[in-house]
Design an enzyme around this catalytic site. Structure first.
Site, PDB file in Angstrom:
ATOM      1  N   ILE A 112       0.928  -1.203   0.104  1.00 47.60           N
ATOM      2  CA  ILE A 112       0.127  -0.075  -0.144  1.00 47.60           C
ATOM      3  C   ILE A 112       0.910   1.121   0.071  1.00 47.60           C
ATOM      4  O   ILE A 112       2.074   1.128   0.370  1.00 47.60           O
ATOM      5  CB  ILE A 112      -0.955  -0.041   1.178  1.00 47.60           C
ATOM      6  CG1 ILE A 112      -1.971   1.101   1.088  1.00 47.60           C
ATOM      7  CG2 ILE A 112      -0.198  -0.116   2.516  1.00 47.60           C
ATOM      8  CD1 ILE A 112      -3.162   1.106   2.106  1.00 47.60           C
ATOM      9  N   CYS A 113       0.316   2.320  -0.768  1.00 47.65           N
ATOM     10  CA  CYS A 113       1.166   3.653  -0.496  1.00 47.65           C
ATOM     11  C   CYS A 113       2.421   3.702  -1.321  1.00 47.65           C
ATOM     12  O   CYS A 113       2.446   3.323  -2.334  1.00 47.65           O
ATOM     13  CB  CYS A 113       0.939   4.171   0.881  1.00 47.65           C
ATOM     14  SG  CYS A 113       1.069   5.976   0.987  1.00 47.65           S
ATOM     15  N   HIS A 114       3.504   3.989  -0.307  1.00 50.57           N
ATOM     16  CA  HIS A 114       4.715   3.680  -1.058  1.00 50.57           C
ATOM     17  C   HIS A 114       5.399   2.441  -1.050  1.00 50.57           C
ATOM     18  O   HIS A 114       6.513   2.201  -1.457  1.00 50.57           O
ATOM     19  CB  HIS A 114       5.546   4.899  -0.166  1.00 50.57           C
ATOM     20  CG  HIS A 114       5.596   6.048  -0.755  1.00 50.57           C
ATOM     21  ND1 HIS A 114       4.340   7.066   0.060  1.00 50.57           N
ATOM     22  CD2 HIS A 114       6.096   7.236  -1.309  1.00 50.57           C
ATOM     23  CE1 HIS A 114       4.496   8.317  -0.326  1.00 50.57           C
ATOM     24  NE2 HIS A 114       5.330   8.344  -1.243  1.00 50.57           N
ATOM     25  N   SER A 161      -2.659  -0.810  -3.167  1.00 51.37           N
ATOM     26  CA  SER A 161      -3.897   0.198  -2.850  1.00 51.37           C
ATOM     27  C   SER A 161      -2.892   1.599  -2.718  1.00 51.37           C
ATOM     28  O   SER A 161      -1.784   1.529  -2.471  1.00 51.37           O
ATOM     29  CB  SER A 161      -4.614   0.003  -1.535  1.00 51.37           C
ATOM     30  OG  SER A 161      -5.680  -0.793  -1.762  1.00 51.37           O
TER      31      SER A 161
END
Length: 188
Positions: A112-114, A161
């Site tokens: 998720i994210c980074h 995500s």
């Protein structure tokens, strides 16, 4: 969701200092509630520092260091984001190999994210549909991924995500993929 959907499953969370706290704690709680055994794996022992965006949050005790684990020990992997966390992890050859090995064995991975920075470094995103924090879009495209702006994307056991707002979808899909197990065609 069944309390025991992930009974007898072992899930690794790979992180180091600078992880986005909620991107570790929310999946951790939901995956554990689904019956899995969860381990916090890190290149360093002791405690690692969580972040709430750019502010220090809580510290978390590492269960196992990267040199104490093998992909064979786990049924799935979670890669939380935060900027400093994956940026540091991707410079550690053992961490990168650990991620790559999940793909070699076609085991599910959720980032998720980074967190997808680790997927780029492990060279496992070519021809895969993924999402991430928007600033990783070019990096992922340059690594051969098909980047899309969606809350949650799943491609052959790889769940991605964009940010903490996507955690409900991310956790649900990660649990589903961990319950399903290995994915034919996922290997690198």
């Amino acid at each position: 969701m069944s309390q025991q959907r992930l009974k007898n499953k072992r899930i690794a969370f790979l992180a180091t200092d600078g992880f986005e706290q909620v991107e570790l704690t929310r999946p951790w709680e939901e995956i554990k509630a689904a019956g899995a055994t969860v381990h916090l794996v890190s290149p360093k022992s002791g405690k690692i520092q969580g972040m709430n965006h750019d502010k220090a949050a809580e510290q978390f005790e590492v269960d196992k260091t990267i040199d104490q684990v093998s992909v064979e020990d786990y049924d799935g992997l979670v890669l939380p984001g935060g900027v400093a966390n994956p940026d540091s992890l991707r410079t550690n050859a053992d961490c990168v190999q650990f991620v790559r090995d999940f793909f070699k064995l076609a085991k599910p991975v959720a980032a998720i994210c980074h967190g997808p920075w680790m997927l780029i470094e492990a060279d496992v995103v070519h021809d895969r549909r993924v999402t991430s924090w928007p600033s990783l879009k070019t990096d992922l495209k340059n690594a051969g991924a098909n980047w899309v702006d969606e809350a949650c994307v799943c491609d052959q056991g790889l769940v991605t995500s964009r940010n903490p707002d996507d955690l409900p979808d991310f956790c649900t899909k990660a649990i589903e993929e961990f319950a399903e197990g290995t994915h034919v065609g996922q290997t690198v």
